[in-house]
Write a protein that holds these residues in place. Structure first.
Motif, PDB file in Angstrom:
ATOM      1  N   ALA A  75       0.987  -1.093   0.096  1.00  0.00           N
ATOM      2  CA  ALA A  75       0.040  -0.054   0.206  1.00  0.00           C
ATOM      3  C   ALA A  75       0.765   1.337   0.147  1.00  0.00           C
ATOM      4  N   VAL A  76       2.104   1.153   0.561  1.00  0.00           N
ATOM      5  CA  VAL A  76       2.918   2.300   0.911  1.00  0.00           C
ATOM      6  C   VAL A  76       3.375   2.582  -0.699  1.00  0.00           C
ATOM      7  N   ILE A  77       3.844   1.485  -1.347  1.00  0.00           N
ATOM      8  CA  ILE A  77       4.454   1.695  -2.669  1.00  0.00           C
ATOM      9  C   ILE A  77       3.516   2.252  -3.598  1.00  0.00           C
ATOM     10  N   ALA A  78       2.038   1.617  -3.480  1.00  0.00           N
ATOM     11  CA  ALA A  78       1.087   2.027  -4.407  1.00  0.00           C
ATOM     12  C   ALA A  78       0.810   3.538  -4.289  1.00  0.00           C
ATOM     13  N   ILE A  79       0.622   4.032  -2.860  1.00  0.00           N
ATOM     14  CA  ILE A  79       0.618   5.361  -2.439  1.00  0.00           C
ATOM     15  C   ILE A  79       1.649   6.241  -3.005  1.00  0.00           C
ATOM     16  N   ALA A  80       2.790   5.768  -2.946  1.00  0.00           N
ATOM     17  CA  ALA A  80       3.926   6.342  -3.568  1.00  0.00           C
ATOM     18  C   ALA A  80       3.922   6.714  -5.150  1.00  0.00           C
ATOM     19  N   GLU A  81       3.403   5.377  -5.880  1.00  0.00           N
ATOM     20  CA  GLU A  81       3.266   5.446  -7.352  1.00  0.00           C
ATOM     21  C   GLU A  81       2.244   6.360  -7.475  1.00  0.00           C
ATOM     22  N   ALA A  82       1.215   6.265  -6.990  1.00  0.00           N
ATOM     23  CA  ALA A  82       0.097   7.061  -7.220  1.00  0.00           C
ATOM     24  C   ALA A  82       0.125   8.630  -7.065  1.00  0.00           C
ATOM     25  N   SER A  83       0.752   8.866  -5.928  1.00  0.00           N
ATOM     26  CA  SER A  83       1.302  10.337  -5.929  1.00  0.00           C
ATOM     27  C   SER A  83       2.465  10.879  -6.970  1.00  0.00           C
TER      28      SER A  83
END
Length: 1538
Positions: free
Chosen positions: A219-227
């Motif tokens: 989830a942290v990686i996905a948030i970073a990618e989405a950001s």
């Protein structure tokens, strides 16, 4: 639903109703009270007895429990006594010891005596659990509960009563395990169990923790990618603003929609469902109230009036009653009674299409439809005793006296009789009440000062409608017959038996109904005599409708553009039609009924007003059959004859009516025929205009919708008129059938009138012409005018939803009623205009309020359900005569949607019957149409194939299907009928195109036209919904075509028309095949013709017929199905000729026409290659790469095994099919090669001698002559090689097909296979999957996986030393072939023999093609190559013998044997006969093999020997030519013979 008039109790027309009675005299009341008291006393005694029994049972159970407690107390006392004895003994011993101690004077002792008065502290639950676990852990044993209750108190101090609770808590926590064994529960626990559970929970928690941590990281990686992707930018900010704005807009629109939620279609539909639920609930609670009323009347003696007064129920409280319920119930009653009469309706006798000979080309269709169900028979008619009373009852009815009083069925079985007849009696009672009400309402019309279509049209229309309903019901009651009296009598008699002689409620009204209306006209005349003159004057006001519309010729209607929405195109004024005119056009049968019924009811007044008689004469030009209800009609002439006989003053009316009918019958038939043709054109025009919204909105507005609706209603009436008058003349006799197939097209147009919804009327211009001065009308008229003006300014949809339209129509009727009652108050100059405007507004508002209902009433064809037989006759004629009318099939089948409207809740007894008949009708019609269309498509495909085959070679045409003699004879014997193919084409311009064409081509085009019509008819509706089923019309056609196609390809693969007498046979008569098949190219050509037809069908109907046929072909070549079909077949070559004996006797072959054609071709080719090798009639030619025939043969081998045919076979059966055939052939080869191990075992000593002394000529000759069974072995090896050569041809054809159709896949697999070494291929391993794929595509040169796998079955049949002798065995077989006289060399199978012969002396045969021997001995080398190449598989690498070694040994030994064979020996039997041919064969084998170099070949076969053999063969060919009288072949000339 109806209420019994005598009781007010509920009685649905198809459900049970309560029966009741009234109070009798004083004696009867006293007797009833006494009986009631006795019943009360009896019930009190029963209750006391039950209470006493209950108490005794309780005392017994308490006594048993006390006995158990006493025994337990005695056991406790015994245990206590034993304990006291033990304690006393211990005290005695203690006292003795104390005395001994105290007796010692010099000793000082201190004693501590415990205070026994203090008790120990009780154990807690945790301590008990701990101690209980110690019991389990210390003992490590299993215990039941009783054992624990004994052990725990003694060893751990746990009281017995708490043992169970402690154990259960441990079990619930999972610390102690339990299991039921037998009838006892056992418990156990081990020391490590708790630790193990804790460890498991820990592991599960740790796993869950790791999972959640991983999800968190993701989830942290996905948030970073989405950001990163959603970086702040102008575009993102703009999109977010747009999103916010859209959300706000969504909220606003949602709020706006909420304002109009009352007009939401979903809300309206919910209200409709709620209203239906409310209606059903009202009916149900009304039923409950009437049941209570009946109970109070029978039990308490309370009358219905008292009941209503006490409970506040109004006197007019009753069920809601639709008007058609009575007619429906009467019609259903008559249908049931018709089963008992002498002449039953056709619909109940005939079985639909099952009784009609539907077929195609003389072959009848086989329908899967079930038999038509009949109307449920009334149970009393099945009892001969009750049925035998019919004449007596009919004679004395209604005073039947003592009839049936001694009848057991009516006395003992009264309950069954009442149950069987109750719904019919209730229907008669309700009908009687309805007719009485109608008479009262009609008589009340005498209070009106005027009642006509001009001054109060809506009120007069309601009066006429009520009069028609009453008259139709009366005449329908008059047709019931004496059976209805028996039903009413049986129910009343059963009720009398039940209620002690009291008549059934409603008996008086029912008996009056059945007696009075035996002559309905006389009964109506008597009942309505006070208002007879008003009836005549009201009907006379309809004179304009009668003259100008109902009886108007079609030319008048056409010239006036009465129903044309494009009147100005025809030169007429396009003014809007008044609503009265359109209503009259849409209700002509109603006008006809009113004219006829009025004269029947009031004949005296009619003669007083001559205009009414003139109007009747005009009306009788419309028809002579008056429809009553559904298919029940009344013949006008006989009814007027009855009226004339009843009163001599009316005798003239008989002649007047008969003369009018006789004069107008032919005219009426022609008039209605012209009207149907006119309406067809009008509906076509109107429906085509409905597809153009621009024209509708800008030009026609609301008038167009009304005109089209009136046209549709007019067409519906004409359709029903045609079926009501079909096959009938004025004298009520049958005449010759004159079918008008145009009526089918009219039905189609009417069924397609759904676009009328686009033409809904608009009320914006309803009162544009209304200019009525307000000073001249009353306040009520002013209010109506103001209402119309308000409607012009308001949205009609909102008015409809609010109920204002309904209120307006109610006020309009009140206005007309008030104006008719008040005399001359409204007699103003503008009154007719006001009335016309108000009536027009009512007519228009009814459309918007209930458009679907109005349109359904105008266009419904539900009554055609009762004319199914006539419909089917028309369709049969359409199939035979009028191909263009076949476009109506889909619409005719869609009638089942309307058929369900005949099912009414008032008469549920016929619901199942109507539903089943509707389903049968649709199933039969679609089944026949599908089979007819499938037969057409099949004929088109076969004719197309025949036409296209003219471009094929002549020998191909010979194998095409021909019509069988049986079909030709059946066609000659079939009754004379016009063939569809002989009819001229309807499409304009096509006739001239086909004039110069061949007759067969013309027939093909005609068949295509017929098929096109059928497809267009079936494709009109994707689905057809009936009451209980859903139909997909086009699927019936696809299924029928699929069945024919599957049957065709299963049967067409066989050529069974050839008899064995005409089949040429080879030498010995063993050349015949078990069965004959078509060449694959011919069958493929037929399948392609079917695919062309399927593509045409898909283009016309939007279906996927090509896919359906392709699926059938996939089934025919499916590997699993082929394996299942041949699961019991043997792999030996001897099983293929099982039918030869029957064919040799001249009988036709027995073939399996159900199995897939893949199996048929597999069996035929396997039999061919397994049986033709040794017949001497078929030779494999290596140069031609095909099998060739020599002399007379049953099979032309060249036409089945050449390149073209094998390519077609590959296309037919596909990869899986070729794999299946190859597997069967390989198994045959394996079976044949199994003889090698057997021969080696039998001749092992001789073969070892050959292997050791192959250079010794004398020893070799002696050894070879001693070998056993060599002839049989040679034949088996020739057959095996024959099959292997055919496998090679199949592989080449498959490879060629794959290269042509799947080039990329073939190239990819081939190139991939070339990138690894052949050794890897031989070992298999990681390349096994690729080799299998390459083998399936025909690439077997590197690794023949199938053959290797099949030959692995030979492993273990011989040891390694024996397998090493295989080359010597085949060398010996080749040596034996030298002395076989059947090994005749066939030069013309070696390609261009002229080139070989011309350079034979120079080239020494170096370029000579494969030598071909008539005995196919050259195929034996293929069998040797198969064994040699796979020797590693056969011997499992247990020997050092390799393929290279085997080839070298074979060449050495066989060439040495050829040297010996060249020498002459004195024995006649051992003279070489095919030496030269075998030498050339061996030389070519060595050249073609990759295992021999040129040096090795020269060493084994010197060129001198080959040159000598070639020269000898050349001279033999020249000598053969000279013996035939031909010129010898030179070196440059081409041999004409070969």
């Amino acid at each position: 639903m109806y209420r019994n008039p005598g009781t007010g109790s509920s009685s649905g027309l198809g459900s049970a109703s309560g029966v009741g009675g009234s109070s009798g005299g004083g004696d009867r009341e006293a007797r009833l009270r006494q009986e009631q008291q006795e019943r009360l006393l009896e019930s009190g005694n029963d209750s006391l007895a039950d209470s006493l029994h209950t108490k005794v049972s309780k005392i017994k159970s308490v006594t048993i429990q006390m006995h158990g407690d006493m025994e337990e107390d005695n056991r406790s006392l015994d245990d206590m006594g034993n304990s006291f004895d033990s304690v006393g003994n211990q005290i005695k011993r203690t006292v003795n010891k104390l005395q001994i101690v105290m007796s010692q004077p010099h000793t000082r002792q201190t004693f501590m005596i415990a205070d026994m008065s203090k008790r120990t502290k009780p154990l807690s639950l945790d301590e008990k659990r701990k101690r209980m676990l110690e019991i389990f852990h210390d003992s490590r044993d299993f215990f039941n509960l009783k054992e624990l209750e004994k052990i725990a108190p003694k060893s751990k101090g746990i009281i017995e009563k708490s043992v169970k609770e402690v154990v259960e808590s441990l079990v619930n926590d999972g610390i102690v395990q339990t299991e039921k064994i037998g009838s006892s529960n056992y418990f156990w626990s081990f020391p490590g169990a708790e630790a193990h559970q804790i460890r498991k929970r820990l592991e599960a928690t740790q796993a869950e923790l790791s999972t959640q941590l991983e999800k968190k990281a993701q989830a942290v990686i996905a948030i970073a990618e989405a950001s990163a992707e959603r970086a702040d930018s102008d575009e993102r900010r703009a999109l977010l603003a747009a999103l916010h704005q859209a959300e706000q807009e969504h909220v606003q629109l949602t709020a706006e929609i909420a304002k109009y939620k009352d007009s939401d279609p979903a809300v309206i539909a919910a209200k409709e469902r709620g209203s239906k639920i409310a209606f059903d609930a009202a009916t149900r609670w009304t039923d409950n109230l009437f049941t209570l009323q009946q109970y109070c009347r029978e039990t308490c003696g309370m009358s219905g009036t008292e009941f209503n007064a006490n409970f506040g129920i109004p006197e007019n409280f009753d069920y809601p009653e639709p008007a058609d319920d009575y007619l429906t119930a009467l019609h259903g009653f008559k249908q049931a009674l018709a089963l008992e009469s002498s002449q039953a309706p056709d619909l109940l006798v005939r079985g639909g299409m099952l009784d009609m000979a539907f077929g195609y080309d003389g072959t009848p269709f086989t329908l899967d439809a079930t038999a038509r169900p009949a109307v449920d028979r009334i149970a009393i008619f099945a009892d001969p005793a009750i049925a035998g009373l019919q004449k007596q009852v009919a004679k004395k009815f209604p005073d039947c006296g003592d009839i049936g009083k001694n009848l057991q069925s009516l006395q003992a079985g009264y309950a069954d009789v009442a149950e069987a007849t109750r719904p019919y009696f209730a229907a008669l009672a309700a009908t009687a009440e309805f007719m009485d009400k109608c008479v009262l309402v009609i008589l009340s019309a005498s209070r009106f000062s005027r009642l006509n279509m001009e001054m109060n049209p809506d009120l007069a229309a309601a009066f006429v409608d009520l009069l028609i309903a009453l008259s139709s019901t009366a005449f329908l009651v008059g047709t019931l017959g004496p059976e209805a009296k028996l039903v009413a009598f049986a129910y009343n008699r059963a009720h009398q038996v039940q209620m002690g002689g009291i008549d059934a409620p409603g008996w008086a009204s029912v008996s009056k109904l059945l007696c009075s209306y035996e002559k309905p006209a006389a009964a109506l005349q008597e009942a309505l005599s006070p208002i007879a003159s008003r009836i005549i004057t009201t009907v006379l006001s309809m004179r304009p409708d009668v003259e100008h519309r109902m009886a108007a010729p079609i030319d008048v209607l056409r010239s006036a553009c009465a129903l044309s929405p494009t009147a100005e195109v025809q030169g007429a004024q396009p003014a809007g039609m008044p609503h009265a005119h359109l209503a009259a056009m849409a209700g002509m049968p109603r006008i006809f009924k009113a004219c006829v019924f009025a004269i029947l009811i009031a004949p005296v007044e009619a003669f007083q007003q001559v205009a009414s008689i003139d109007q009747l004469k005009i009306a009788l030009q419309y028809g002579f059959q008056l429809p009553l209800y559904r298919n029940e009609t009344m013949h006008v002439g006989p009814e007027f004859e009855i009226v004339a006989k009843a009163n001599s003053r009316h005798s003239k009316i008989k002649s007047i009516v008969n003369d009018a009918i006789s004069a107008g019958q032919a005219q009426a038939m022609q008039m209605h025929r012209d009207r149907r043709a006119f309406l067809r054109m009008q509906l076509k025009q109107s429906l085509s205009l409905l597809h153009n919204d621009v024209i509708l909105e800008s030009k026609f507005n609301h008038i167009c919708g009304k005109i089209i609706a009136a046209t549709a209603a007019f067409a519906r009436d004409e359709i029903l008129w045609y079926f009501a008058h079909f096959e009938r003349d004025s004298k009520k006799k049958r005449e010759s059938k004159t079918l008008d197939l145009n009526v089918l097209e009219l039905i189609q147009l009417l069924m397609n009138s759904a676009p009328l919804r686009q033409a809904a009327a608009s009320l914006k211009e309803i009162a544009d012409d209304l200019r009525t001065p307000r000073e001249t009308v009353s306040a009520l008229a002013n209010a109506l005018v103001e209402c119309i003006a308000a409607m012009q300014q308001t949205d009609p949809i909102m008015l409809s939803a609010s109920g204002d339209f309904e209120a307006f129509r109610m006020n309009a009727v009140r206005f007309q009623s008030h104006s008719s009652l008040t005399g001359d108050v409204f007699q103003t100059l503008d009154f007719p205009n006001v009335i016309a405007a108000v009536s027009a507004a009512c007519f228009a508002t009814s459309w918007l309020d209930s458009f679907d209902t109005v349109l359904a009433n105008l266009t419904s064809l539900k009554d055609l359900f009762f004319y199914q037989v006539v419909l089917l006759e028309h369709l049969k004629e359409a199939f035979s005569q009028r191909s263009e009318t076949l476009r109506t099939v889909g619409s005719i089948c869609a009638l089942v949607s309307d058929f369900g409207e005949n099912i009414l809740p008032a008469w549920p007894l016929e619901a199942n019957w109507i539903s089943m008949h509707s389903i049968c009708f649709a199933t039969e019609l679609l089944s026949v149409t599908g089979q007819f269309g499938g037969a057409l498509a099949f004929d088109i495909a076969t004719i197309t194939c025949a036409v296209q085959s003219r471009t094929l070679p002549l020998e191909t045409v010979a194998y095409l299907p021909k019509p069988s003699r049986a079909a030709a004879d059946a066609k000659k014997k079939s009754p004379a009928r016009k063939n569809v193919a002989e009819k001229p084409l309807i499409r304009p311009g096509l006739e001239s195109t086909l004039k110069g064409m061949d007759a067969e081509i013309q027939n093909l085009e005609r068949l295509r036209t017929v098929l096109r019509n059928i497809l267009l008819g079936l494709a009109q509706r994707q689905t057809i919904q009936s009451t209980d089923a859903e139909f997909r019309p086009i699927e019936y056609f696809i299924d029928a075509l699929s069945v024919r196609f599957r049957s065709h390809i299963n049967q067409s693969v066989f050529r069974s028309e050839q008899s064995s007498k005409d089949t040429p046979q080879g030498p010995g008569g063993d050349d015949i095949m078990s069965f004959d098949v078509k060449r694959p190219s011919v069958l493929l050509h037929e399948i392609q013709a079917f695919m062309l037809v399927a593509a045409m069908i898909d283009e016309l109907a939007g279906t996927d017929t090509v896919c359906a046929l392709r699926n059938i072909l996939m089934e025919q070549s499916d590997l699993e199905k082929a394996r299942a079909a041949t699961s019991g077949d043997s792999d030996t070559t001897g099983t293929w000729g099982k039918n030869k004996s029957s064919r040799e006797k001249g009988k036709p072959p027995s073939v399996n026409t159900v199995q897939p054609f893949l199996v048929s071709y597999m069996q035929w080719y396997c039999e061919f290659v397994g049986s033709k090798a040794l017949t001497g009639t078929t030779v494999y030619s290596p140069s031609r790469r095909a099998f060739c025939c020599i002399g007379a043969s049953s099979v032309e081998a060249e036409t089945f095994t050449d390149t073209h045919e094998l390519d077609a076979l590959c296309t037919l059966v596909g990869l899986q099919g070729m794999q299946f055939m190859d597997l069967k052939l390989t198994r045959q080869v394996t079976v044949l090669l199994g003889a090698v191990a057997e021969m080696v075992s039998q001749n092992q000593e001789h073969l070892e001698r050959i292997a050791k002394f192959w250079n010794d000529e004398a020893l070799m000759r002696e050894t070879l002559r001693k070998m056993k069974h060599m002839r049989e072995f040679v034949n088996k090896m020739i057959t095996a090689g024959f099959i292997l050569e055919f496998r090679g041809l199949m592989a080449t054809a498959l490879q060629r097909t794959m290269r042509t159709k799947f080039t990329r896949i073939h190239t990819l697999v081939g190139m991939t296979q070339m990138h690894y070494l052949p050794s890897a291929a031989a070992d298999g391993g990681e390349f096994k999957l690729l080799d299998n794929m390459a083998n399936q595509m025909g690439m077997r040169s590197r690794n023949d996986v199938t053959l290797r796998w099949s030959l692995s079955a030979l492993t273990g049949q011989a040891d390694s030393s024996q397998w090493a002798l295989v080359p010597h065995l085949f060398a010996a077989a080749l040596w034996f072939s030298v002395y076989d006289e059947s090994n005749i060399y066939r030069a013309h199978f070696d390609g261009k023999m002229t080139q070989v012969l011309s350079c034979a002396m120079e080239m020494l045969g170096a370029d000579l093609g494969y030598a071909a021997l008539q005995s196919n001995a050259h195929c034996m080398l293929a069998a040797f190559s198969a064994l040699a190449d796979n020797i590693a598989v056969v011997s499992k690498r247990a020997t050092s013998t390799t393929s290279q070694t085997m080839y070298l040994e074979f060449l050495q030994v066989s060439s040495s044997m050829m040297m010996y064979s060249a020498q002459r020996v004195p024995e006649k039997d051992w003279q070489p006969k095919a030496y030269d041919a075998i030498v050339l064969l061996l030389q070519r084998f060595a050249e073609q093999s990759a295992h021999f170099t040129a040096d090795v070949t020269e060493a084994g076969l010197p060129s001198g020997i080959v040159q000598t053999s070639t020269t000898q063969l050349f001279h033999a060919c020249v000598a053969h030519q000279q013996s035939l009288g031909l010129a010898p072949t030179t070196r440059t000339e081409e041999d004409a013979v070969f």
